[in-house]
Scaffold this motif. Structure first.
Motif, short mmCIF file in Angstrom:
data_model
loop_
_atom_site.label_atom_id
_atom_site.label_comp_id
_atom_site.label_asym_id
_atom_site.label_seq_id
_atom_site.Cartn_x
_atom_site.Cartn_y
_atom_site.Cartn_z
N ASN A 88 1.34 40.31 -51.44
CA ASN A 88 2.38 41.17 -52.30
C ASN A 88 3.44 40.23 -52.71
O ASN A 88 3.81 39.96 -53.71
CB ASN A 88 2.86 42.42 -51.56
N ALA A 89 4.06 39.61 -51.54
CA ALA A 89 5.22 38.63 -51.71
C ALA A 89 4.77 37.44 -52.69
O ALA A 89 5.53 36.98 -53.61
CB ALA A 89 5.78 38.22 -50.53
N ALA A 90 3.46 37.13 -52.42
CA ALA A 90 3.04 35.92 -53.19
C ALA A 90 2.84 36.25 -54.82
O ALA A 90 3.10 35.37 -55.62
CB ALA A 90 1.69 35.53 -52.51
N LEU A 91 2.42 37.39 -55.11
CA LEU A 91 2.39 37.87 -56.37
C LEU A 91 3.70 37.91 -56.99
O LEU A 91 3.93 37.53 -58.21
CB LEU A 91 1.63 39.36 -56.45
N LYS A 92 4.72 38.27 -56.41
CA LYS A 92 6.05 38.44 -56.90
C LYS A 92 6.77 36.96 -57.00
O LYS A 92 7.47 36.69 -58.20
CB LYS A 92 6.77 39.14 -56.08
N SER A 93 6.57 36.04 -56.13
CA SER A 93 7.37 34.90 -56.26
C SER A 93 6.45 33.69 -56.39
O SER A 93 7.00 32.59 -56.57
CB SER A 93 7.73 34.49 -54.58
N GLY A 94 5.09 33.84 -56.41
CA GLY A 94 4.50 32.64 -56.72
C GLY A 94 4.12 31.80 -55.75
O GLY A 94 3.72 30.47 -55.73
N ARG A 95 4.76 32.05 -54.34
CA ARG A 95 4.46 31.02 -53.31
C ARG A 95 3.30 31.60 -52.35
O ARG A 95 2.91 32.82 -52.37
CB ARG A 95 5.79 31.27 -52.31
N ALA A 96 2.51 30.48 -51.80
CA ALA A 96 1.53 30.71 -50.86
C ALA A 96 2.08 31.87 -49.77
O ALA A 96 2.91 31.58 -49.13
CB ALA A 96 0.88 29.59 -50.53
#
Length: 872
Positions: A88-96
């Motif tokens: 979920n954090a990756a979807l928001k931030s674009g970080r792996a």
């Protein structure tokens, strides 16, 4: 020694020293009793919260206490690092997810170290690293080959937009929590752990766990849910179904079979599917059922809906035709996906039958001559005891057990039923169509089928450079991951793209801590037998929210590992402490449409009455009122959390630790209080000043015998009474708040005693040394500095726990309560061996007593060692 308490300097110095000397490194030592203390490891969410601080402080206090009592202590730490939050954090931030997770671990590790925890960081494990999950993949392949893990189709919540399976809690009002799409029930192939194969043992071994809260053991018993009943077979009515066949149901109440008036099947049942083929309305209803939740809790509370199929089955004893209904409260994944409905004696069936006008046949009556009403449910309808059968033909007049046995015997004779033991527990589906998890080590080959990855080809590594886009599992779109060759025949094959439920990683981490760098297997058995011997982890600490699934899965995994010869013993956790939540006041302002703007307590100025009760609050920024909400668990949603880091920076870690341990017993909820934090800080300052004043006059050897004044004897009595009490508080009771209160009381007694003489200085040294040692598990940094000042050249961590001096507990004088006509009027001190006459005279001579006794008393009763009761 500085004259002011300076927590930042003190804590940095202590932590630097502990790290330099590897003070808390745990090494197996057969010459010492071991103590393995484990707190549930955190998910690396980004930063610690106060629940973490409390949990880990409790474990640290116990670890330090047991070390001082001569135990070889292991207190490890690691990271439960796989899971959806990272995606979920990756979807928001674009970080792996890997990048986000490792950055969070680095930050949270620094935070944990700032708390001064006595952790062996060389044993740190991170579940998303291949050196960890390699071994659960290895165990997976072993269990798959033995049939303990198997593959079958299961019903799941499917989000058609995100193309992924959703957990029950991710379905909100029938829609995917992220996409908002209508969720479908879908049957897909999944991998299952055969936990039901261990159901009897999991249930029976709860009796071994007398160090667990009764509440938790009861919750596990109920979850496993062993029940005794019967499997009953209903033949299809060929005229209505169009084909021969049998419908099987399991019931715990075969004694009520004569009251069955219909059967209900799940939407996915073959009878429902066939009936819907030429019935559009039924097909639509089945589609509606399939869109509902698959969670038992939701099914229990949802509105009961159903539709008749037009098909019938034959009652196995009467030959009557019973209608078949599709009902939304019947789940396909449970039993045979069908239930025998007895509306008169099952509340759910009663509600359903009344809603749809189905027959209700009473087959039990109460001996209390209570009447039966087919429109209003009464609790006695569902009872077993004190009832006798009616309307049951040859079975009339029987009690529960007799009816049960007679009906099952007849079913058995007709080959249409048999006794059966069943469990509420279901096999554990571990397949997840998600990226950030441990890859399932299976290869799909067109010729060989599902082939486990050989041990020498493990781990199947999860690529860490992937950024999910929310469109299902990215592994399924990565040929570089799934294209492989069959380990058996060498032909081109496809690697499984499902990952495992993250409960798998947390089910065995406690065992990996015994040998985290071991490269020859999941665990080094010698190390595991040492640290997990004598009942497993000696003390496990965590929240009550993990009472069922995590603890049940860990118990299951321990038995799996035992049966593979990896470790010994039947249970992983000898003692369990479930700490209470940290709660705080909430504040908000109302917004349009019924919404609330939650305001952090740090931004609010609270108005209190003279008893400390909150009577109002204003926002500091504008001075305008805010609404005082209830006291609730600290959470982001209510914005009532307190940042541990800011607390540590302002007051020091020891203040945070002291407040957490003093505010409430570990198992109870802790209410956050700024005043309580400030009080803890004031106490540490007082302790520091007290020691500084003593040290400034010169340190001396502690008391080793000799004559003392009555006042100094009383001080030593207070000291050694405190040592005895506090030892019990730490060890048996685990009530640290009362231990702290006892030290505070001791220091108050010390402050009222004249210790200026040479003998007084010696007793003062003894008292202050003991006070520092007694508090050292709770405030280790301050204790480190204070001990260095009191005993230069010695190390606090080398000191044993203080022992109560039996001689000091022998008093020359005792204190007695004096009552006049049953009311307390005075307390007197008399010689320990004073005669009854001397005690009576001392009581009557007391000034407070004389006020209430005119002339000679009628009677004087002396209870030796306790009280004097005067009847005036």
């Amino acid at each position: 020694m500085h004259d002011q308490y300076q927590p930042r300097d003190i804590e940095v110095a202590a932590q630097t020293k502990w790290e330099r000397t590897q003070a808390f490194r745990a090494v197996e030592d057969a010459g010492k009793p071991k103590y393995y203390c484990l707190s549930m490891f955190p998910y690396p969410s980004g930063k610690l919260h106060m629940g973490h601080v409390r949990n880990y402080t409790i474990g640290d206090v116990l670890s330090r206490f047991m070390r001082m009592n001569g135990y070889n202590v292991l207190q490890p730490m690691g990271w439960d690092a796989f899971g959806m939050p990272a995606e979920n954090a990756a979807l928001k931030s674009g970080r792996a997810p890997a990048e986000w997770t490792y950055a969070n671990i680095d930050y949270m590790k620094t935070q944990l170290k700032s708390l001064g925890l006595a952790i062996d960081w060389q044993r740190e494990v991170t579940t998303c690293k291949p050196d960890y999950y390699r071994w659960e993949q290895w165990l997976f392949t072993r269990l798959f080959e033995k049939g303990v893990i198997y593959k079958k189709s299961g019903i799941v919540n499917w989000d058609p937009v995100d193309q992924t399976v959703l957990a029950n809690e991710q379905v909100i009002d029938g829609r995917g929590w992220r996409s908002g799409a209508l969720v479908e029930k879908r049957e897909i192939p999944m991998y299952y752990f055969g936990i039901t194969q261990y159901a009897d043992e999991l249930l029976a071994d709860l009796d071994q766990l007398d160090g667990w809260p009764d509440q938790v053991r009861t919750m596990q018993r109920n979850w496993i849910g062993k029940s005794f009943g019967a499997e009953i077979v209903f033949d299809y009515d060929v005229a209505s179904t169009g084909e021969a066949g049998q419908l099987k149901v399991y019931t715990t109440r075969p004694d009520t079979l004569m009251g069955a008036t219909y059967v209900a099947v799940a939407a996915e049942h073959p009878l429902a599917t066939r009936a819907a083929a030429d019935n559009p309305a039924l097909a639509a209803f089945i589609a509606e059922c399939k869109a509902g939740s698959v969670a038992e809790a939701d099914v229990a509370t949802m509105e009961k809906k159903g539709m008749a199929t037009g098909e019938f089955v034959i009652h196995p004893l009467t030959g009557d035709k019973l209608p078949v209904w599709v009902a939304n409260y019947v789940l396909w994944g449970y039993g045979e996906g069908a239930v025998m409905a007895v509306p008169a004696h099952d509340e759910r069936d009663f509600e359903f039958a009344n809603k749809y006008g189905l027959p209700i046949t009473q087959v039990y009556r109460s001996s209390a001559d209570e009447s039966f009403d087919a429109t209003t449910w009464q609790d006695w309808y569902g009872a077993k005891d004190g009832l006798t059968t009616v309307n049951s033909g040859k079975y009339d007049g029987l009690g529960f057990e007799a009816a049960f046995d007679a009906i099952v015997a007849d079913l058995d004779a007709k080959a249409h039923g048999t006794k059966r033991t069943q469990y509420r527990l279901r096999d554990w589906g571990i397949s997840r169509q998600r990226y950030w998890g441990c890859p399932v080590p299976i290869v799909h080959c067109a010729s060989c089928g599902d082939v486990p990855v050989p041990a020498d080809q493990l781990p199947v590594k999860l690529p860490e450079n992937v950024v999910p886009d929310g469109r299902g599992n990215p592994l399924a779109r990565m040929p570089e991951f799934y294209e492989t060759s069959c380990p058996k025949c060498g032909a081109p094959a496809k690697r499984e793209t499902d990952t495992m439920d993250t409960f798998v990683e947390s089910s065995w981490y406690y065992a990996r801590y015994a040998s985290p760098q071991f490269d020859g297997g999941m665990v080094d058995k010698q190390a595991a037998d040492y640290w997990l011997g004598h009942g497993g982890v000696d003390q496990y600490i965590g929240g009550i929210e993990h009472a069922i699934l995590h603890l049940l899965y860990a118990r299951f995994f321990h038995k799996l590992m035992r049966d593979e010869g990896l470790l010994s013993g039947d249970e992983p956790f000898k003692n369990l402490l479930t700490q209470g939540m940290v709660v705080a006041e909430t504040f908000y302002r109302d917004l349009p449409a019924g919404k609330k703007d939650w305001i952090n307590p740090a931004d609010v100025e609270v108005q209190r009455d003279d008893k400390g009760r909150t009577v109002g609050a204003v926002l500091k920024a504008d001075g305008q009122p805010v609404v005082v909400g209830g006291t609730e668990k600290m959470s982001k949603s209510k914005n009532n959390g307190v940042d541990p880091q800011s607390l540590i920076e302002q007051y020091g870690a020891d203040t945070a630790r002291l407040f957490m341990m003093f505010a409430a017993p570990p198992e109870q909820g802790l209410e956050w209080s700024d005043a309580g934090v400030q009080g803890a800080f004031r106490f540490l300052n007082k302790l520091w000043r007290t020691v500084h004043e003593h040290v400034a006059a010169g340190v001396v050897a502690p008391y080793a015998g000799g004559e003392l004044s009555a006042a100094l004897k009383a001080l030593r009595f207070a000291l050694h009474s405190a040592i005895a009490k506090i030892s019990d508080d730490y060890g048996r009771r685990k009530q640290f708040n009362t231990a702290i209160a006892a030290v505070m009381e001791l220091l108050n007694t010390y402050g009222k005693t004249d210790t200026a003489s040479e003998a007084g200085r010696v007793v003062a040294q003894e008292v202050l040394e003991a006070a520092v040692l007694l508090l050292s598990p709770i405030v280790p940094h301050a204790a480190e500095a204070l001990w260095s000042a009191l005993r230069p050249g010695t190390e606090l961590l080398d000191q044993p726990w203080p022992k109560a001096d039996a001689a000091a507990l022998v008093q020359d004088e005792i204190e007695l309560v004096v009552q006049v006509n049953g009311k307390l009027r005075a307390q007197i001190k008399v010689a320990k061996d004073a005669s009854r006459e001397a005690i009576e005279a001392a009581a009557l001579a007391d000034e407070n007593v004389r006020k209430f006794v005119e002339g000679a008393p009628k009677k004087v009763i002396v209870v030796p060692g306790r009280l004097v009761n005067i009847v005036a």
